[in-house]
Scaffold this motif. Structure first.
Motif, short mmCIF file in Angstrom:
data_model
loop_
_atom_site.label_atom_id
_atom_site.label_comp_id
_atom_site.label_asym_id
_atom_site.label_seq_id
_atom_site.Cartn_x
_atom_site.Cartn_y
_atom_site.Cartn_z
N ALA A 1 114.14 -60.91 86.36
CA ALA A 1 114.62 -60.46 87.49
C ALA A 1 115.79 -59.63 87.37
O ALA A 1 116.64 -59.74 86.13
CB ALA A 1 115.07 -61.97 88.17
N GLN B 1 119.34 -56.99 89.16
CA GLN B 1 120.24 -56.81 90.26
C GLN B 1 120.95 -55.73 89.84
O GLN B 1 122.13 -55.84 88.94
CB GLN B 1 121.17 -57.97 90.69
CG GLN B 1 122.22 -57.71 91.91
CD GLN B 1 121.30 -56.97 92.82
OE1 GLN B 1 121.26 -55.63 93.14
NE2 GLN B 1 120.79 -57.57 94.01
N GLU C 1 116.13 -59.69 92.05
CA GLU C 1 114.87 -59.29 92.41
C GLU C 1 113.74 -59.01 91.53
O GLU C 1 114.23 -58.77 90.44
CB GLU C 1 114.79 -57.97 93.29
CG GLU C 1 115.68 -58.08 94.40
CD GLU C 1 115.77 -56.57 95.02
OE1 GLU C 1 115.50 -56.49 96.37
OE2 GLU C 1 115.74 -55.37 94.48
N SER D 1 110.22 -64.53 99.08
CA SER D 1 109.56 -63.29 99.24
C SER D 1 108.90 -62.55 100.18
O SER D 1 108.39 -61.70 100.41
CB SER D 1 108.20 -63.51 98.13
OG SER D 1 107.12 -64.23 99.26
N GLU E 1 108.81 -60.38 103.08
CA GLU E 1 108.88 -59.00 103.41
C GLU E 1 109.18 -58.47 104.91
O GLU E 1 108.20 -58.92 105.79
CB GLU E 1 107.99 -58.08 102.46
CG GLU E 1 108.16 -58.13 101.03
CD GLU E 1 107.31 -57.47 100.47
OE1 GLU E 1 106.40 -56.76 100.77
OE2 GLU E 1 107.26 -57.33 99.05
#
Length: 140
Positions: free
Chosen positions: A46, A48, A78, A110, A112
């Motif tokens: 993950a 950032q 993310e 998640s 989108e």
């Protein structure tokens, strides 16, 4: 803490996809977290890259255990998309504490597309600070 004391072991014997453990981070307290490697063995990270949106690693949490603190407004990590994360069959275990007094606060998402719009798709785990409930959502 459970793993350190060896009173219980990770109950997942196969199929574990993500495991973000604060005690796996080797950072000084109050450090920004730009990358967090998952401990499942799948090599996912993950990230950032924006320093203004990075959470903070802290070493003195409950029972002296480390934790990662997100500010509740614009800090997040993310992951690269994986079809597994948009499967209809998964389980999530999280330990989270919110200090906000109102609104929906995402813990994991998640989603989108336009949130609240007809084109939004994915899953989310949300804490509703107005009533203390947690909500799991799935949108196709």
């Amino acid at each position: 803490m459970v793993e350190e004391l060896c009173s219980l072991r990770n109950p997942i014997s196969s199929g574990l996809q993500l495991w973000f453990k604060a005690d796996a981070l080797e950072l000084p307290s109050d450090s920004p977290v730009s990358a967090w490697t998952d401990s499942s063995g799948n090599g996912r990270v993950a990230q950032q890259p924006d320093p203004t949106k990075q959470p903070t690693y802290r070493t003195e949490g409950v029972n002296g255990q480390p934790y990662v603190r997100f500010n509740g407004s614009d800090q997040f990590m993310e992951l690269t998309f994986s079809p597994f994360f948009n499967s209809e069959e998964f389980a999530i275990f999280t330990v989270a504490k919110h200090s906000a007094t109102g609104g929906d606060l995402p813990i994991l998402s998640s989603i989108e597309g336009t949130t609240g719009g007809g084109d939004a798709a994915g899953y989310s785990l949300i804490y509703d600070a107005s009533n203390g409930d947690a909500q799991a959502n799935w949108r196709e």
